[in-house]
Design an enzyme around this catalytic site. Structure first.
Site, PDB file in Angstrom:
ATOM      1  CG  HIS A  13      -1.506   1.625   0.860  1.00 40.49           C
ATOM      2  ND1 HIS A  13      -2.945   1.429   1.200  1.00 40.49           N
ATOM      3  CD2 HIS A  13      -1.284   2.622   2.135  1.00 40.49           C
ATOM      4  CE1 HIS A  13      -3.323   2.826   0.561  1.00 40.49           C
ATOM      5  NE2 HIS A  13      -2.614   3.083   1.987  1.00 40.49           N
TER       6      HIS A  13
ATOM      7  CB  CYS B 143      -2.636   2.634  -2.346  1.00 40.87           C
ATOM      8  SG  CYS B 143      -2.379   1.158  -2.811  1.00 40.87           S
TER       9      CYS B 143
END
EC number: 3.4.19.12
Length: 193
Positions: free
Chosen positions: A29, A107
């Protein structure tokens, strides 16, 4: 304050990397830090922005399955903080929660888009390698449940957005009720407020 560093904060999704690291694929992420704020993107089922903000480098705000891996300085920006807020708001029109896709709009795609705007550089390729490999190995996508990748911080942000919408609807209903009451009192009705 001009010439602010643009930093890519990368988080290890260690519970998934136990399975994917043997394939040479890390699952990460990421978020972009600038002016002491970190912006990231995640999915939810609603047609509003999936962009959220956390304290820079604070993996605990993302949830227990994330741990901070590293910070990568990407460059610097001359945009002011107010400009960045407007940029993030505009990106929110493209990066809506219900547009999230683990392989095609995640993301890391958001981090790369914001970085390109702020300092003219994409994020390092290794950060989003999973998305690249999934385009080469289509069945890989079906092995990774999308709901596993919704950070807790985003869930909180979505809850706040929904709460704000509910309050706006309640305020509108109360205003309509007051307007109705006001017109009712002119016709001789007594309304208790």
């Amino acid at each position: 304050m001009a010439n602010q560093l643009v930093i890519l904060n990368v988080y290890d999704m260690y519970w998934m990397n136990e399975y994917t690291s043997s394939l040479g694929i890390g699952v990460f992420h990421s978020g972009i830090e600038v002016y002491g704020r970190e912006f990231a993107y995640g999915g939810h089922p609603y047609p509003f922005s999936g962009i959220f903000e956390i304290s820079p480098g604070n993996a605990s705000e993302l949830g227990e399955t994330f741990k901070f891996k590293e910070a990568v300085v990407l460059g610097s920006t001359d945009f002011m903080e107010d400009d960045i807020e407007k940029i993030v708001e505009e990106l929110g029109k493209e990066f809506k929660g219900n547009a999230y896709h683990l392989m095609h709009k995640n993301c890391n795609h958001f981090s790369s888009a914001l970085s390109e705007i702020l300092c003219g550089k994409e994020i390092p390729r290794w950060v989003n390698r999973l998305a690249y490999f999934s385009s080469c190995i289509p069945f890989l996508q079906s092995c990774l449940p999308k709901e596993w990748l919704t950070p807790a911080a985003l869930q909180s942000s979505v809850s706040q957005e929904l709460q704000d919408e509910l309050e706006e609807a309640e305020d509108a209903a109360a205003s309509a009720s007051l307007a109705s009451s006001a017109s009712g009192s002119r016709t001789g009705r007594h309304t208790k407020l």
